[in-house]
Enzyme design. Structure first.
Site, short mmCIF file in Angstrom:
data_model
loop_
_atom_site.label_atom_id
_atom_site.label_comp_id
_atom_site.label_asym_id
_atom_site.label_seq_id
_atom_site.Cartn_x
_atom_site.Cartn_y
_atom_site.Cartn_z
N THR A 1 1.43 -4.20 4.41
CA THR A 1 0.93 -4.12 5.91
C THR A 1 0.91 -5.64 6.06
O THR A 1 0.36 -6.22 7.12
CB THR A 1 -0.17 -3.55 5.91
N ASP A 2 0.16 -6.19 5.29
CA ASP A 2 -0.88 -7.67 5.15
C ASP A 2 0.41 -8.91 5.43
O ASP A 2 0.01 -9.85 6.84
CB ASP A 2 -1.35 -8.18 3.94
N THR B 1 0.76 -1.42 -0.17
CA THR B 1 0.14 -0.14 -0.07
C THR B 1 0.46 1.26 0.07
O THR B 1 -0.09 2.19 -0.28
CB THR B 1 -0.67 0.01 1.00
#
Length: 325
Positions: free
Chosen positions: A90-91, A15
């Site tokens: 971030t996942d 992101t």
């Protein structure tokens, strides 16, 4: 070291790099050099360079990609850099951070950073997070912590950090320990001097060729998933309930897997706390599973126990060696 710190920013996507169109589909993505531009005025005393290893969303990150990032970091450190910043989705950033802790032992700071909001969103957090990461990467003290995550004005150790919320900006936490540092006014205030020693080594071959499955226990499960995993896996990690417990049918499947020569590691699905050693007996209790030959992850979270077993097996090391509990 020279007075000017040479910091390398390594881009991997996520992101923080995404360029979304009106339908919220990720575009081509920003490179590491572009991402650093959002961090504001240059920090004094550092010289920046940038390289992109991947441009993929966090959900697509695999152990082989983590290995590629580790190899790039090793090469940059060998070439004389004083610190590394890795931008990431971030996942899976908590997994990559721990994978780097397993594969690298270098004398410079390794700082990962990420963002919860797209660069075009109101309140985009990427610039502030990268700036914090740069502050940490120029701080020689951070090297002793191992890989860390700089996000939401906090610094977290690789072993403990986890994404604790799906969408809010303050998405990350370390339930076991809390953050080990906070940022203010372009300075880092640390509350720890050393991190856990998780280093195992950087595999020479393709890490992705070693298959380790993670199976999450739920009430009433039978052994179907574990039996299926044992057919093809090089190792299995079971995220057990409580202190490392499984339903009796799952215990039977664990016994079958071990009989086939597949190492089985028991972790806990809880957010914090160790697996137990000598409290509960009976089918599926930790005493029973230890008798069967299962190994226990101790305080290492299940997601990271999987990576630890995978790296160990890729290095030719056994589960007993890296999970001695």
């Amino acid at each position: 070291m020279s007075a000017v710190k040479r910091i390398v920013t390594i881009g991997s996507g996520g992101t923080i790099s995404a360029v979304a169109d009106a339908r919220r589909r990720a575009g081509g993505g920003l490179g590491a050099a572009d991402i650093v531009q959002a961090a504001g005025e240059p920090l004094p005393g550092i010289e920046l360079s940038a390289v992109d290893v991947r441009r993929i969303p966090g959900r697509a990150m695999a152990p082989a990609d983590m290995q590629a990032i580790a190899s790039t970091i090793a090469a940059e450190v060998a070439a004389g850099c004083d610190g590394v910043v890795v931008t990431h989705g971030t996942d899976t950033v908590e997994e990559t951070a721990y994978a780097l802790a397993l594969m690298l032992d270098v004398p410079v700071p390794i700082v990962l950073s990420a963002a919860m909001r797209l660069p075009g969103d109101v309140g985009h957090d990427g610039g502030a997070n990268v700036r914090a990461a740069l502050v940490a990467a120029r701080d020689e003290r951070v090297a002793a912590l191992g890989p860390v995550l700089a996000i939401q004005d906090e610094l977290h150790l690789a072993r403990w950090v986890t994404k604790a919320h799906t969408s809010r900006v303050a998405a990350f936490a370390s339930p076991e320990t809390g953050p080990v540092g906070v940022f203010a006014e372009d300075r880092l205030q640390l509350s720890a001097t050393h991190g856990p020693d998780d280093h195992l080594g950087l595999p020479a071959g393709d890490l992705g060729a070693t298959r380790v499955e993670l199976i999450w226990v739920a009430a009433g499960m039978d052994g179907l998933l574990l039996d299926a995993a044992a057919e093809r896996a090089d190792g299995i990690v079971v995220a057990g309930s409580g202190g490392g417990h499984v339903p009796p049918p799952v215990a039977e499947a664990i016994e079958r897997a071990i009989a086939r020569g597949v190492p089985v590691v028991i972790a806990s699905r809880c957010a914090a706390g160790p697996t137990l050693e000598r409290t509960y007996g009976g089918p599926g209790g930790e005493l029973h599973l230890r008798e069967l030959g299962a190994h226990f992850a101790g305080r290492i979270p299940a997601l990271k126990a999987r990576l630890r077993l995978q790296v160990a097996l890729a290095l030719g090391r056994g589960a007993q060696e890296v999970f001695p509990a």
